[in-house]
Design a protein around this motif. Structure first.
Motif, PDB file in Angstrom:
ATOM      1  N   THR A 164       0.740  -1.158  -0.006  1.00 10.59           N
ATOM      2  CA  THR A 164      -0.063   0.051   0.055  1.00 10.59           C
ATOM      3  C   THR A 164       0.809   1.372   0.014  1.00 10.59           C
ATOM      4  OG1 THR A 164      -0.219   0.133   2.380  1.00 10.59           O
ATOM      5  CG2 THR A 164      -1.861  -1.224   1.249  1.00 10.59           C
ATOM      6  N   TYR A 165       0.254   2.308  -0.812  1.00  9.16           N
ATOM      7  CA  TYR A 165       1.203   3.669  -0.412  1.00  9.16           C
ATOM      8  C   TYR A 165       0.095   4.590  -0.467  1.00  9.16           C
ATOM      9  CZ  TYR A 165       3.954   7.688  -1.587  1.00  9.16           C
ATOM     10  OH  TYR A 165       4.563   8.773  -1.767  1.00  9.16           O
ATOM     11  N   GLN A 166       0.159   5.632   0.745  1.00  8.52           N
ATOM     12  CA  GLN A 166      -0.614   6.625   0.812  1.00  8.52           C
ATOM     13  C   GLN A 166       0.076   7.921   0.244  1.00  8.52           C
ATOM     14  OE1 GLN A 166      -1.296   5.994   5.004  1.00  8.52           O
ATOM     15  NE2 GLN A 166      -3.364   5.505   4.737  1.00  8.52           N
ATOM     16  N   THR A 167      -0.350   8.509  -0.596  1.00  8.16           N
ATOM     17  CA  THR A 167       0.574   9.734  -1.208  1.00  8.16           C
ATOM     18  C   THR A 167       0.397  10.814  -0.343  1.00  8.16           C
ATOM     19  OG1 THR A 167      -1.654  10.527  -2.322  1.00  8.16           O
ATOM     20  CG2 THR A 167       0.011   8.987  -3.706  1.00  8.16           C
ATOM     21  N   SER A 168      -0.856  11.209   0.460  1.00 10.69           N
ATOM     22  CA  SER A 168      -0.881  12.393   1.222  1.00 10.69           C
ATOM     23  C   SER A 168       0.166  12.291   2.481  1.00 10.69           C
ATOM     24  CB  SER A 168      -2.269  12.586   1.655  1.00 10.69           C
ATOM     25  OG  SER A 168      -2.713  11.436   2.392  1.00 10.69           O
ATOM     26  N   ALA A 169       0.361  11.207   3.127  1.00  9.41           N
ATOM     27  CA  ALA A 169       1.257  11.031   4.141  1.00  9.41           C
ATOM     28  C   ALA A 169       2.614  10.309   3.729  1.00  9.41           C
ATOM     29  CB  ALA A 169       0.605  10.227   5.185  1.00  9.41           C
ATOM     30  N   MET A 170       2.609   9.805   2.647  1.00 12.00           N
ATOM     31  CA  MET A 170       4.033   9.229   1.968  1.00 12.00           C
ATOM     32  C   MET A 170       4.270   8.186   2.881  1.00 12.00           C
ATOM     33  SD  MET A 170       6.143  12.496   1.210  1.00 12.00           S
ATOM     34  CE  MET A 170       7.374  11.380   0.047  1.00 12.00           C
ATOM     35  N   ASN A 171       3.213   7.267   3.143  1.00 15.54           N
ATOM     36  CA  ASN A 171       3.444   6.140   3.935  1.00 15.54           C
ATOM     37  C   ASN A 171       3.436   4.898   2.941  1.00 15.54           C
ATOM     38  OD1 ASN A 171       3.706   7.012   6.425  1.00 15.54           O
ATOM     39  ND2 ASN A 171       1.438   6.913   6.904  1.00 15.54           N
ATOM     40  N   LEU A 172       4.399   3.841   3.197  1.00 12.40           N
ATOM     41  CA  LEU A 172       4.530   2.724   2.246  1.00 12.40           C
ATOM     42  C   LEU A 172       4.428   1.430   3.288  1.00 12.40           C
ATOM     43  CD1 LEU A 172       5.275   1.162  -0.350  1.00 12.40           C
ATOM     44  CD2 LEU A 172       7.635   1.457   0.213  1.00 12.40           C
ATOM     45  N   GLY A 173       3.332   0.591   2.849  1.00  7.95           N
ATOM     46  CA  GLY A 173       3.364  -0.507   3.659  1.00  7.95           C
ATOM     47  C   GLY A 173       3.263  -1.722   2.908  1.00  7.95           C
ATOM     48  N   LEU A 174       3.800  -2.924   3.831  1.00  5.86           N
ATOM     49  CA  LEU A 174       3.999  -4.211   3.250  1.00  5.86           C
ATOM     50  C   LEU A 174       3.293  -5.010   4.336  1.00  5.86           C
ATOM     51  CD1 LEU A 174       7.505  -4.068   1.677  1.00  5.86           C
ATOM     52  CD2 LEU A 174       5.573  -3.755   0.288  1.00  5.86           C
ATOM     53  N   GLU A 175       2.403  -6.012   3.640  1.00  6.19           N
ATOM     54  CA  GLU A 175       1.906  -7.128   4.545  1.00  6.19           C
ATOM     55  C   GLU A 175       2.095  -8.540   3.983  1.00  6.19           C
ATOM     56  OE1 GLU A 175      -2.171  -6.307   5.138  1.00  6.19           O
ATOM     57  OE2 GLU A 175      -1.828  -4.196   5.665  1.00  6.19           O
ATOM     58  N   TRP A 176       2.470  -9.483   5.057  1.00  8.17           N
ATOM     59  CA  TRP A 176       2.383 -10.920   4.409  1.00  8.17           C
ATOM     60  C   TRP A 176       1.268 -11.609   5.241  1.00  8.17           C
ATOM     61  CZ3 TRP A 176       6.289 -14.915   6.514  1.00  8.17           C
ATOM     62  CH2 TRP A 176       5.838 -15.963   5.996  1.00  8.17           C
ATOM     63  N   SER A 177       0.455 -12.189   5.073  1.00  9.03           N
ATOM     64  CA  SER A 177      -0.554 -12.769   5.629  1.00  9.03           C
ATOM     65  C   SER A 177      -0.877 -14.325   5.235  1.00  9.03           C
ATOM     66  CB  SER A 177      -2.051 -12.172   5.761  1.00  9.03           C
ATOM     67  OG  SER A 177      -2.584 -12.018   4.342  1.00  9.03           O
ATOM     68  N   ARG A 178      -1.390 -15.062   6.139  1.00 11.26           N
ATOM     69  CA  ARG A 178      -1.817 -16.668   5.760  1.00 11.26           C
ATOM     70  C   ARG A 178      -2.893 -16.821   6.689  1.00 11.26           C
ATOM     71  NH1 ARG A 178       2.680 -21.033   6.610  1.00 11.26           N
ATOM     72  NH2 ARG A 178       3.368 -19.821   4.600  1.00 11.26           N
ATOM     73  N   SER A 179      -3.967 -17.489   5.922  1.00 13.41           N
ATOM     74  CA  SER A 179      -5.071 -17.917   6.701  1.00 13.41           C
ATOM     75  C   SER A 179      -5.265 -19.392   6.672  1.00 13.41           C
ATOM     76  CB  SER A 179      -6.513 -17.279   6.000  1.00 13.41           C
ATOM     77  OG  SER A 179      -7.436 -17.770   6.650  1.00 13.41           O
ATOM     78  N   SER A 180      -5.624 -20.025   7.797  1.00 15.64           N
ATOM     79  CA  SER A 180      -5.642 -21.604   8.075  1.00 15.64           C
ATOM     80  C   SER A 180      -6.405 -21.751   8.844  1.00 15.64           C
ATOM     81  CB  SER A 180      -4.251 -22.061   8.137  1.00 15.64           C
ATOM     82  OG  SER A 180      -4.406 -23.473   8.526  1.00 15.64           O
TER      83      SER A 180
END
Length: 213
Positions: A164-180
């Motif tokens: 994800t990237y929020q241009t107004s706040a210049m926040n870059l996010g990365l997620e790794w998820s797993r559902s079981s």
């Protein structure tokens, strides 16, 4: 049937936990949720909430310590033979009312909008699913006059990667998820503010388990 879920969140400087118990009563569902604030330092009402839900129609949430009620009503209509899902949310405590709508064009395309009544807070989002594995979600915030972007990719069966990237706040996010169903679910989140001089990533981990009784 009774269902229960437990969720824990871990950060370098703190940890938090929450639990939810729901019971089906005919067409309705009764739900109670609590956080670690409910049991830390002895039992209390902090973090306790109860809800009555009729799936697909309405949800009434009651925050016990704040004595605040939130109403949520859902409906679906057809526009040009396409389903339009509408949601009305009103919180009695702060008097805020939110209108949300999502138009499903086809299995790979959806347009949605979110507006807070009495404010300039309006968000528009387009969702595109490519090949059933990759999802692109550009969104535009009219109040901030800014774009946000998200890309989600399914990998290795139950694993999902999201950027994800929020241009107004210049926040870059990365997620790794797993559902079981057997081993529960987890999510690892890393975010960094590109506007800061020292671009130090913030890390967080979440785990959750669902039970049927």
């Amino acid at each position: 049937m009774m269902k229960a879920s437990f969720k824990a969140r871990y950060e370098p400087d703190k940890a938090a936990a929450a639990a939810t118990v729901s019971v089906n009563a005919g067409d309705f569902k009764l739900r109670a949720s609590l956080t670690d604030a409910t049991v830390v330092n002895g039992p209390s009402l902090n973090g306790l909430a109860i809800a009555l839900e009729k799936p697909g129609f309405f949800i009434v949430d009651y925050n016990v310590p704040k004595k605040d009620v939130r109403f949520q009503f859902m409906n679906s209509v057809r526009v040009a033979e396409k389903p339009l899902n509408l949601t009305y949310i009103h919180s009695k405590g702060d008097g805020r009312t939110i209108l949300d709508g999502a138009l499903l064009i086809d299995s790979g395309n959806k347009v949605s909008a979110n507006h807070v009544l009495g404010t300039g807070n309006t968000k528009l989002k387009y969702t595109y699913v490519h090949g059933g594995l990759t999802t692109f979600e550009p969104s535009y915030d009219l109040g901030k006059n800014a774009w946000d972007f998200a890309v989600t990719r399914k990998v290795y069966g139950d694993d999902v990667l999201r950027a994800t990237y929020q241009t107004s706040a210049m926040n870059l996010g990365l997620e790794w998820s797993r559902s079981s169903k057997q081993n529960g679910s987890f999510k690892i989140i890393a975010s960094v503010n590109l506007a800061e001089e020292r671009k130090i990533p913030k890390l967080c981990a979440e785990t959750s388990w669902d039970f049927e009784m």
